[in-house]
Structure formats: structure tokens, C-alpha cells
Design a protein around this motif. Structure first.
Motif, PDB file in Angstrom:
ATOM      1  N   ASP A 113       0.826  -1.207   0.000  1.00 30.07           N
ATOM      2  CA  ASP A 113       0.000   0.000   0.000  1.00 30.07           C
ATOM      3  C   ASP A 113       0.859   1.254   0.000  1.00 30.07           C
ATOM      4  OD1 ASP A 113      -2.440  -1.263  -0.095  1.00 30.07           O
ATOM      5  OD2 ASP A 113      -2.688  -1.322   2.083  1.00 30.07           O
ATOM      6  N   VAL A 114       1.933   1.227   0.778  1.00 33.01           N
ATOM      7  CA  VAL A 114       2.830   2.393   0.851  1.00 33.01           C
ATOM      8  C   VAL A 114       3.499   2.653  -0.492  1.00 33.01           C
ATOM      9  CG1 VAL A 114       4.860   3.349   1.996  1.00 33.01           C
ATOM     10  CG2 VAL A 114       3.248   1.949   3.284  1.00 33.01           C
ATOM     11  N   VAL A 115       4.050   1.589  -1.084  1.00 34.44           N
ATOM     12  CA  VAL A 115       4.757   1.735  -2.367  1.00 34.44           C
ATOM     13  C   VAL A 115       3.810   2.215  -3.456  1.00 34.44           C
ATOM     14  CG1 VAL A 115       5.956   0.471  -4.190  1.00 34.44           C
ATOM     15  CG2 VAL A 115       6.495   0.015  -1.782  1.00 34.44           C
ATOM     16  N   LEU A 116       2.654   1.583  -3.561  1.00 31.99           N
ATOM     17  CA  LEU A 116       1.704   1.931  -4.613  1.00 31.99           C
ATOM     18  C   LEU A 116       1.134   3.327  -4.407  1.00 31.99           C
ATOM     19  CD1 LEU A 116      -0.106  -1.513  -4.910  1.00 31.99           C
ATOM     20  CD2 LEU A 116       1.616  -0.564  -6.464  1.00 31.99           C
ATOM     21  N   ALA A 117       0.892   3.719  -3.147  1.00 32.98           N
ATOM     22  CA  ALA A 117       0.388   5.067  -2.875  1.00 32.98           C
ATOM     23  C   ALA A 117       1.416   6.123  -3.251  1.00 32.98           C
ATOM     24  CB  ALA A 117       0.014   5.200  -1.393  1.00 32.98           C
ATOM     25  N   GLU A 118       2.687   5.853  -2.956  1.00 32.29           N
ATOM     26  CA  GLU A 118       3.739   6.813  -3.325  1.00 32.29           C
ATOM     27  C   GLU A 118       3.822   6.972  -4.838  1.00 32.29           C
ATOM     28  OE1 GLU A 118       5.545   8.821  -1.696  1.00 32.29           O
ATOM     29  OE2 GLU A 118       5.100   8.221   0.349  1.00 32.29           O
ATOM     30  N   LEU A 119       3.672   5.872  -5.569  1.00 32.45           N
ATOM     31  CA  LEU A 119       3.727   5.951  -7.028  1.00 32.45           C
ATOM     32  C   LEU A 119       2.539   6.734  -7.588  1.00 32.45           C
ATOM     33  CD1 LEU A 119       4.911   2.332  -7.893  1.00 32.45           C
ATOM     34  CD2 LEU A 119       6.222   4.452  -8.133  1.00 32.45           C
ATOM     35  N   VAL A 120       1.347   6.478  -7.031  1.00 29.39           N
ATOM     36  CA  VAL A 120       0.162   7.220  -7.468  1.00 29.39           C
ATOM     37  C   VAL A 120       0.327   8.696  -7.179  1.00 29.39           C
ATOM     38  CG1 VAL A 120      -2.294   7.589  -6.998  1.00 29.39           C
ATOM     39  CG2 VAL A 120      -1.420   5.268  -7.278  1.00 29.39           C
ATOM     40  N   HIS A 121       0.825   9.011  -5.987  1.00 27.16           N
ATOM     41  CA  HIS A 121       1.015  10.408  -5.591  1.00 27.16           C
ATOM     42  C   HIS A 121       2.046  11.090  -6.493  1.00 27.16           C
ATOM     43  CE1 HIS A 121       0.922  13.857  -2.980  1.00 27.16           C
ATOM     44  NE2 HIS A 121       2.212  13.748  -2.696  1.00 27.16           N
ATOM     45  N   ALA A 122       3.150  10.391  -6.774  1.00 21.51           N
ATOM     46  CA  ALA A 122       4.185  10.963  -7.642  1.00 21.51           C
ATOM     47  C   ALA A 122       3.652  11.197  -9.052  1.00 21.51           C
ATOM     48  CB  ALA A 122       5.406  10.037  -7.675  1.00 21.51           C
ATOM     49  N   SER A 128      -8.386   7.846   8.858  1.00 19.55           N
ATOM     50  CA  SER A 128      -7.361   8.811   8.455  1.00 19.55           C
ATOM     51  C   SER A 128      -6.039   8.123   8.148  1.00 19.55           C
ATOM     52  CB  SER A 128      -7.157   9.859   9.545  1.00 19.55           C
ATOM     53  OG  SER A 128      -8.286  10.686   9.674  1.00 19.55           O
ATOM     54  N   LEU A 129      -5.674   7.126   8.955  1.00 16.08           N
ATOM     55  CA  LEU A 129      -4.442   6.366   8.699  1.00 16.08           C
ATOM     56  C   LEU A 129      -4.499   5.725   7.318  1.00 16.08           C
ATOM     57  CD1 LEU A 129      -3.907   4.595  12.139  1.00 16.08           C
ATOM     58  CD2 LEU A 129      -2.711   6.594  11.267  1.00 16.08           C
ATOM     59  N   ALA A 130      -5.652   5.133   6.988  1.00 13.25           N
ATOM     60  CA  ALA A 130      -5.806   4.498   5.676  1.00 13.25           C
ATOM     61  C   ALA A 130      -5.735   5.527   4.551  1.00 13.25           C
ATOM     62  CB  ALA A 130      -7.129   3.739   5.618  1.00 13.25           C
ATOM     63  N   LEU A 131      -6.334   6.698   4.763  1.00 15.41           N
ATOM     64  CA  LEU A 131      -6.323   7.740   3.738  1.00 15.41           C
ATOM     65  C   LEU A 131      -4.897   8.173   3.401  1.00 15.41           C
ATOM     66  CD1 LEU A 131      -9.305   9.984   4.931  1.00 15.41           C
ATOM     67  CD2 LEU A 131      -9.238   8.572   2.868  1.00 15.41           C
ATOM     68  N   VAL A 132      -4.062   8.349   4.430  1.00 15.39           N
ATOM     69  CA  VAL A 132      -2.679   8.755   4.188  1.00 15.39           C
ATOM     70  C   VAL A 132      -1.884   7.600   3.607  1.00 15.39           C
ATOM     71  CG1 VAL A 132      -0.556   9.612   5.264  1.00 15.39           C
ATOM     72  CG2 VAL A 132      -2.771  10.496   6.012  1.00 15.39           C
ATOM     73  N   ARG A 133      -2.074   6.412   4.138  1.00 21.10           N
ATOM     74  CA  ARG A 133      -1.333   5.241   3.656  1.00 21.10           C
ATOM     75  C   ARG A 133      -1.611   4.971   2.185  1.00 21.10           C
ATOM     76  NH1 ARG A 133      -2.481   2.210   7.645  1.00 21.10           N
ATOM     77  NH2 ARG A 133      -4.409   1.389   6.777  1.00 21.10           N
ATOM     78  N   GLU A 134      -2.870   5.183   1.755  1.00 15.64           N
ATOM     79  CA  GLU A 134      -3.259   4.899   0.365  1.00 15.64           C
ATOM     80  C   GLU A 134      -3.065   6.093  -0.556  1.00 15.64           C
ATOM     81  OE1 GLU A 134      -7.275   3.633   0.817  1.00 15.64           O
ATOM     82  OE2 GLU A 134      -6.732   1.941   2.116  1.00 15.64           O
TER      83      GLU A 134
END
Length: 303
Positions: free
Chosen positions: A70-79, A133-139
Motif C-alpha cells: 500500500d505504501v509503495v503503490l500510494a507513493e507511485l500514485v502520488h508521484a 485517516s491512517l488508511a487515507l494517508v497510507r493509500e
């Protein structure tokens, strides 16, 4: 290097418990899912799932990967989103998650200067409780969250695998709130045991559970007259004489008429407010809003 698409497939296998369930979610065939998982295992040199007639379960290495997915994929989506906005000349986006009572007091002063300095930034505020909120930031659906916890460790601890970071913001002592005409109004401090015969108004489910624990230590069982999910409503009911309540200090900023707020003698619960962000380097917008939020308690006279 771990293939991102295979990581995404493994996450779906873990969620659905089978190759067929993951295949349906990803619009692939079960054979294609099986092949991708096998390729992932070859690249790692270790199994990531155990296959049985009843489905699949993760191995220990598989669990490590899914916890990071979730962390890796969220960072890629955000980038990707930031790159797209920059390429199109669009303003950057900032989504903030917050619980009501903390956000109502702490967020506005932090956002006032922020909005003036970044008039083109697309700011979104999401109302949510800590777990959401934790899930929102993590995703990657929020960049920053204002959250809280009660006794015990914070929701994110150093060294865990969530990919999130916790920054303490404010200790928020719980107060006993009584009607202005109550026998204890204006007393200043009370022991919880002195309140054993009272009726209680609960302003939050988690506070109700907290109060039950402290009341048990004090030797009585809580008698509840009303359960709500809003501290403002709870205080208005207390002012009307429906009962007394255990309310966070932050929710009592500028105490409303008709009630008296008392300090609990130890042992007394405290709510701890803090910020959740993703680990690592933050965007300039997140860094600035974090600074503003860290300065808000002092500007409001809460420190």
C-alpha cells in the motif's frame, strides 16, 4: 528489483484469498495471476503464498511484501499525480484528514496563512476518525492527517511497516463537564469516585470505553443517559441537565454558557493529538502546513 505490477497482484491475492478472486478483481485469468506470482517468487528466491485446495495464504515473506504494498503503490500514485499536474501547469493538490473537535480548533489558524501563501493550491479537507485517516494517508488519498489516541502508544510507532510517521502536537487532558447548577460546579478539581451516582452523556464511542475503564478503577459502573458522536451536542445536553460528561479540553475552548469544566485528579485520562504523514521527504505544501499546525497550539494559548 520487485516488479510493481506483481506487487499489486500479490496484494489482491492476499485480499481475496485466492487466485480466482484476485483475477476477477484485476480482470485477468487465474492462470495469468498464478504465472505472475510464480515469477515474483522466482525473483525473490522464496515462496510468497502457500497454495491449498481452499485457496491461498501468505508466507512470512509474502506478508512483508503486502504490508509494504500500500505504501509503495500510494507513493507511485502520488508521484504520478504531481508529475501530471506539473506537466499540465495545474496547481498542486493537498488533502488533509481530520477529526471534528481537533480540526475545528487547530486547523483554521493553520490554514489561514497557508491559503494566503498558496491561493492556487487545491485544498481538500476530509472529516474522518483516526483509523480511517491512517488508511487515507497510507493509500495516498490524503497527504496529512490530524489524529488522536488515548492511553497507550500512538497509532504509528517508529520502526513499524506502515510507512507512516507520527508527530506529537498536543496533550489534551479530559475534563469533567457538569451543568452550571450542579453541586460540584466551580469546585476546580474532583476525584472520579465522587461521580459514582451521576448520569453520563457520552460524546464519543471511544471516550465511553475509556470512561468505563476508569470508572471500574474508581469502583463504580457508568450510568449512561445519552450516547452521541459529537462533543458540541454532548455539552449542550449537559448544559440542559441531562447528565455530566468526560470531554476533551480542546473541545471546550471558549467554554459554552451553562456548564462548568472540572479537572480530574489522577489517575485521569488524556487525549493525545498528533499528525500523520508518509515517511520520507514531504512536498513543500505538506511541510508548510505541518509547521503551521505545530505552531497552532501556542498561538491559541494551549501550551
Amino acid at each position: 528489483m520487485i516488479d510493481v505490477q506483481r506487487l499489486r497482484i500479490l496484494r489482491e491475492v492476499a485480499e481475496h484469498g485466492s487466485f480466482s478472486g484476485a483475477a476477477a478483481a484485476l480482470l485477468l485469468t487465474p492462470s495469468a495471476v498464478s504465472q505472475q506470482i510464480a515469477a515474483l517468487e522466482r525473483s525473490l528466491g522464496t515462496p510468497v503464498v502457500e497454495r491449498t485446495t481452499r485457496g491461498t495464504t501468505l508466507t512470512d515473506p509474502g506478508r512483508v511484501l503486502v504490508e509494504s504494498a500500500d505504501v509503495v503503490l500510494a507513493e507511485l500514485v502520488h508521484a504520478q499525480e504531481r508529475i501530471t499536474r506539473l506537466a499540465q501547469g495545474r496547481a498542486e493538490r493537498l488533502a488533509v484528514a481530520t477529526f471534528i473537535s481537533g480540526g475545528q480548533l487547530l486547523l483554521p489558524p493553520a490554514l489561514t496563512g497557508f491559503a494566503a501563501a498558496h491561493p492556487r493550491a487545491e485544498l481538500t479537507v476530509l472529516e474522518s476518525e483516526t483509523e480511517e485517516s491512517l488508511a487515507l494517508v497510507r493509500e495516498g488519498r490524503a497527504e496529512l492527517a490530524l489524529v488522536y489516541h488515548f492511553d497507550g502508544p500512538p497509532p504509528v510507532r517508529p520502526g513499524d511497516r506502515s510507512g507512516l510517521a507520527w508527530t506529537p502536537l498536543l496533550d489534551d487532558p479530559m475534563r469533567i463537564v457538569v451543568p452550571a447548577a450542579h453541586r460540584l460546579a466551580g469546585l476546580g478539581e474532583v476525584d472520579l469516585a465522587e461521580l459514582s451516582g451521576e448520569r453520563w452523556v457520552q460524546g464519543c464511542v471511544s471516550v465511553g470505553e475509556l470512561l468505563d475503564g476508569y470508572a471500574a478503577i474508581a469502583g463504580f459502573e457508568v450510568n449512561v443517559s445519552c450516547r452521541t458522536t459529537d462533543y458540541g451536542f454532548a455539552v449542550s445536553l449537559i448544559a440542559a441537565g441531562v447528565g455530566i460528561g468526560l470531554i476533551p479540553s480542546v473541545a471546550l475552548a471558549g467554554p459554552p454558557p451553562g456548564v462548568s469544566a472540572l479537572t480530574l485528579r489522577a489517575p485521569a485520562p488524556t487525549r493525545y493529538i498528533g499528525l500523520i504523514t508518509r515517511r520520507g521527504k514531504q512536498s513543500p505544501l505538506v511541510e508548510e502546513l505541518t509547521r503551521n499546525l505545530l505552531a497552532a497550539p501556542e498561538s491559541l494559548g494551549l501550551r
